[in-house]
Design an enzyme around this catalytic site. Structure first.
Site, PDB file in Angstrom:
ATOM      1  N   TYR A  17      -0.012   5.732  15.931  1.00  0.00           N
ATOM      2  CA  TYR A  17      -1.080   4.779  15.597  1.00  0.00           C
ATOM      3  C   TYR A  17      -2.445   5.412  15.871  1.00  0.00           C
ATOM      4  CZ  TYR A  17      -3.667   0.358  15.585  1.00  0.00           C
ATOM      5  OH  TYR A  17      -4.559  -0.645  15.304  1.00  0.00           O
ATOM      6  N   VAL A  70       0.821  -1.223   0.000  1.00  0.00           N
ATOM      7  CA  VAL A  70       0.000   0.000   0.000  1.00  0.00           C
ATOM      8  C   VAL A  70       0.855   1.273   0.000  1.00  0.00           C
ATOM      9  CG1 VAL A  70      -1.925  -1.179   1.151  1.00  0.00           C
ATOM     10  CG2 VAL A  70      -0.300   0.149   2.528  1.00  0.00           C
ATOM     11  N   ASN A  89      -7.335  -3.057   5.134  1.00  0.00           N
ATOM     12  CA  ASN A  89      -7.029  -3.666   6.433  1.00  0.00           C
ATOM     13  C   ASN A  89      -5.560  -3.556   6.841  1.00  0.00           C
ATOM     14  OD1 ASN A  89      -7.914  -5.417   8.676  1.00  0.00           O
ATOM     15  ND2 ASN A  89      -6.537  -6.912   7.746  1.00  0.00           N
ATOM     16  N   LYS A  95      -5.244   6.393  12.968  1.00  0.00           N
ATOM     17  CA  LYS A  95      -6.582   5.798  12.904  1.00  0.00           C
ATOM     18  C   LYS A  95      -7.669   6.868  13.040  1.00  0.00           C
ATOM     19  CE  LYS A  95      -5.405   1.424  12.388  1.00  0.00           C
ATOM     20  NZ  LYS A  95      -5.706   0.658  11.179  1.00  0.00           N
ATOM     21  N   VAL A  99      -7.598  -8.126  19.299  1.00  0.00           N
ATOM     22  CA  VAL A  99      -7.433  -9.439  18.666  1.00  0.00           C
ATOM     23  C   VAL A  99      -5.969  -9.899  18.774  1.00  0.00           C
ATOM     24  CG1 VAL A  99      -7.770 -10.712  16.511  1.00  0.00           C
ATOM     25  CG2 VAL A  99      -9.237  -8.750  17.031  1.00  0.00           C
ATOM     26  N   ASN A 146      -0.178  -6.440  17.997  1.00  0.00           N
ATOM     27  CA  ASN A 146      -0.115  -6.173  19.444  1.00  0.00           C
ATOM     28  C   ASN A 146       0.713  -7.251  20.150  1.00  0.00           C
ATOM     29  OD1 ASN A 146      -1.867  -8.356  19.583  1.00  0.00           O
ATOM     30  ND2 ASN A 146      -3.688  -7.079  19.657  1.00  0.00           N
TER      31      ASN A 146
HETATM   32  N1  LIG Z   1      -5.250  -6.778  16.521  1.00  0.00           N
HETATM   33  C1  LIG Z   1      -5.936  -5.823  17.156  1.00  0.00           C
HETATM   34  O1  LIG Z   1      -6.206  -5.898  18.381  1.00  0.00           O
HETATM   35  C2  LIG Z   1      -6.388  -4.622  16.390  1.00  0.00           C
HETATM   36  C3  LIG Z   1      -7.136  -3.652  17.097  1.00  0.00           C
HETATM   37  C4  LIG Z   1      -7.571  -2.528  16.398  1.00  0.00           C
HETATM   38  C5  LIG Z   1      -7.297  -2.403  15.056  1.00  0.00           C
HETATM   39  N2  LIG Z   1      -6.556  -3.362  14.402  1.00  0.00           N
HETATM   40  C6  LIG Z   1      -6.292  -3.149  12.968  1.00  0.00           C
HETATM   41  O2  LIG Z   1      -6.581  -4.336  12.253  1.00  0.00           O
HETATM   42  C7  LIG Z   1      -5.840  -4.336  11.020  1.00  0.00           C
HETATM   43  C8  LIG Z   1      -5.198  -5.693  10.836  1.00  0.00           C
HETATM   44  O3  LIG Z   1      -4.192  -5.850  11.823  1.00  0.00           O
HETATM   45  P1  LIG Z   1      -3.921  -7.230  12.564  1.00  0.00           P
HETATM   46  O4  LIG Z   1      -4.424  -7.101  13.940  1.00  0.00           O
HETATM   47  O5  LIG Z   1      -4.384  -8.368  11.726  1.00  0.00           O
HETATM   48  O6  LIG Z   1      -2.325  -7.166  12.657  1.00  0.00           O
HETATM   49  P2  LIG Z   1      -1.196  -7.873  11.752  1.00  0.00           P
HETATM   50  O7  LIG Z   1      -1.284  -9.326  11.922  1.00  0.00           O
HETATM   51  O8  LIG Z   1       0.077  -7.187  12.114  1.00  0.00           O
HETATM   52  O9  LIG Z   1      -1.656  -7.502  10.280  1.00  0.00           O
HETATM   53  C9  LIG Z   1      -1.316  -6.290   9.643  1.00  0.00           C
HETATM   54  C10 LIG Z   1      -1.132  -6.614   8.195  1.00  0.00           C
HETATM   55  O10 LIG Z   1      -0.875  -5.400   7.462  1.00  0.00           O
HETATM   56  C11 LIG Z   1       0.075  -5.722   6.489  1.00  0.00           C
HETATM   57  N3  LIG Z   1       0.818  -4.563   5.999  1.00  0.00           N
HETATM   58  C12 LIG Z   1       1.586  -3.710   6.711  1.00  0.00           C
HETATM   59  N4  LIG Z   1       2.152  -2.803   5.881  1.00  0.00           N
HETATM   60  C13 LIG Z   1       1.728  -3.110   4.632  1.00  0.00           C
HETATM   61  C14 LIG Z   1       1.985  -2.558   3.363  1.00  0.00           C
HETATM   62  N5  LIG Z   1       2.800  -1.508   3.192  1.00  0.00           N
HETATM   63  N6  LIG Z   1       1.371  -3.110   2.284  1.00  0.00           N
HETATM   64  C15 LIG Z   1       0.558  -4.179   2.431  1.00  0.00           C
HETATM   65  N7  LIG Z   1       0.303  -4.773   3.612  1.00  0.00           N
HETATM   66  C16 LIG Z   1       0.888  -4.228   4.700  1.00  0.00           C
HETATM   67  C17 LIG Z   1       1.023  -6.678   7.188  1.00  0.00           C
HETATM   68  O11 LIG Z   1       1.768  -7.364   6.211  1.00  0.00           O
HETATM   69  P3  LIG Z   1       3.131  -8.189   6.571  1.00  0.00           P
HETATM   70  O12 LIG Z   1       2.621  -9.527   6.987  1.00  0.00           O
HETATM   71  O13 LIG Z   1       3.860  -8.172   5.281  1.00  0.00           O
HETATM   72  O14 LIG Z   1       3.807  -7.420   7.668  1.00  0.00           O
HETATM   73  C18 LIG Z   1       0.043  -7.561   7.952  1.00  0.00           C
HETATM   74  O15 LIG Z   1      -0.392  -8.623   7.166  1.00  0.00           O
HETATM   75  C19 LIG Z   1      -4.844  -3.186  11.135  1.00  0.00           C
HETATM   76  O16 LIG Z   1      -5.317  -2.083  10.389  1.00  0.00           O
HETATM   77  C20 LIG Z   1      -4.844  -2.866  12.632  1.00  0.00           C
HETATM   78  O17 LIG Z   1      -4.499  -1.528  12.887  1.00  0.00           O
HETATM   79  C21 LIG Z   1      -6.101  -4.465  15.045  1.00  0.00           C
END
Ligand SMILES: NC(=O)c1ccc[n+]([C@@H]2O[C@H](COP(=O)([O-])OP(=O)(O)OC[C@H]3O[C@@H](n4cnc5c(N)ncnc54)[C@H](OP(=O)(O)O)[C@@H]3O)[C@@H](O)[C@H]2O)c1
Length: 268
Positions: free
Chosen positions: A192, A35, A61, A196, A223, A228
């Site tokens: 962060y 992205v 996402n 958001k 999650v 995190n």
């Molecule tokens: N987990 C929670 O508690 C929580 C709470 C609130 C919001 N969120 C939001 O949920 C969303 C998903 O996060 P997650 O919890 O699933 O964490 P995650 O496992 O760290 O997933 C984030 C994903 O974003 C990808 N990404 C990062 N930079 C990118 C780029 N330049 N181009 C394409 N992909 C990229 C990462 O790819 P790589 O695998 O290559 O690093 C990873 O697959 C995020 O927007 C996060 O802010 C999560």
């Protein structure tokens, strides 16, 4: 047809394979997407345009935390999940979670400018969806305006992209000068939280501009994922519920809203 994107081809293809086999899904393919990269976005747009001529649902996402952490230090603190969620953990995290300037730039670029880049690239195809497209942006409860100490930020009135981006520049300048707290920026996961908040504001701008679509943002819950350091309390399947619900909204569904998992929430 679902197009699953990832910047890392190996991880993206592995995710597709596991969905194909473990969940018995066949209509899913992988396409690379970074992205942060205009050419990568253009290549995805060309792919969808040439194969399908339209896009019905866009789920933005990708996200990064933008901090440097001492993982063992965080685990040793054994922070109660309620303290993470309320923000009361901010003081405990000093010294184990560090907001660097470069991390903040990467975070704003990925979480806000990345969404803007991908959405703007795909908008002509979303406009071709005969039933009115759905756009869904993943946000976080860290974005809620009530959590922003700075009064100026709590003005939920007229925002446009220019004002959002001026606000992000101001934030980076305060960080560079070491004045986040004095100037009223959030101290827990500062970049962060601000990124958001920008996602939420951008969601509302798009919703107003594109009344034929449903454009919403969702906080997935706390999650257990890499972002995190696996301290979350919900499974990824539970976390995906809100996103799935909003991706499949009926034609007259809500737009310009913030959802806390599957429930309508208040972010501004
Ligand atoms: N987990 C929670 O508690 C929580 C709470 C609130 C919001 N969120 C939001 O949920 C969303 C998903 O996060 P997650 O919890 O699933 O964490 P995650 O496992 O760290 O997933 C984030 C994903 O974003 C990808 N990404 C990062 N930079 C990118 C780029 N330049 N181009 C394409 N992909 C990229 C990462 O790819 P790589 O695998 O290559 O690093 C990873 O697959 C995020 O927007 C996060 O802010 C999560």
């Amino acid at each position: 047809m679902v197009i699953l994107t990832a910047r890392n081809e190996k991880r993206g293809k592995a995710a597709v394979e596991s969905l194909r086999h473990e969940c018995n899904l066949s209509n899913i393919i992988y396409h690379p997407l970074d992205v942060l990269d205009d050419d990568s976005v253009a290549s995805l747009v060309r792919h969808i345009e040439s194969r399908y001529g339209k896009l019905d649902i866009l789920v933005n996402n990708a996200g990064v935390g933008g901090v440097v952490i001492d993982q063992d230090g965080v685990r040793a603190l054994n922070i109660d999940p309620s303290k993470w969620l309320s923000g009361a953990a901010a003081n405990l995290l000093e010294g184990v979670v560090i907001q660097t300037y470069d991390g903040a730039v990467e975070c704003l670029n990925t979480n806000y400018y990345g969404i803007r880049r991908v959405t703007e690239g795909l908008l002509p195809l979303l406009k071709q969806s005969p039933s009115g497209a759905r756009i869904l942006n993943t946000t976080s409860l860290r974005s809620e305006l009530k959590r922003m100490p700075n009064e100026k930020l709590r003005d939920a009135g007229a925002w446009d992209e220019q004002r959002i981006e001026a606000m992000l520049d101001e934030f980076l300048e305060a960080l560079r000068r070491g004045r986040l707290e004095e100037e009223g920026w959030p101290t827990m996961l500062p970049a962060y939280s601000v990124s958001k908040m920008a996602v939420n504001l951008y969601t509302r701008i798009l919703a107003r501009r594109l009344p034929e679509m449903c454009v919403n943002c969702v906080h997935p819950g706390f999650v257990r994922t890499e972002i995190n350091w696996n301290t979350g309390v919900m499974s990824p399947e539970e976390g995906a519920r809100g996103a799935v619900q909003l991706a499949l909204l009926p034609h007259d569904g809500p737009t310009g809203c913030y959802f806390h998992q599957t429930e309508l929430g208040v972010a501004w």
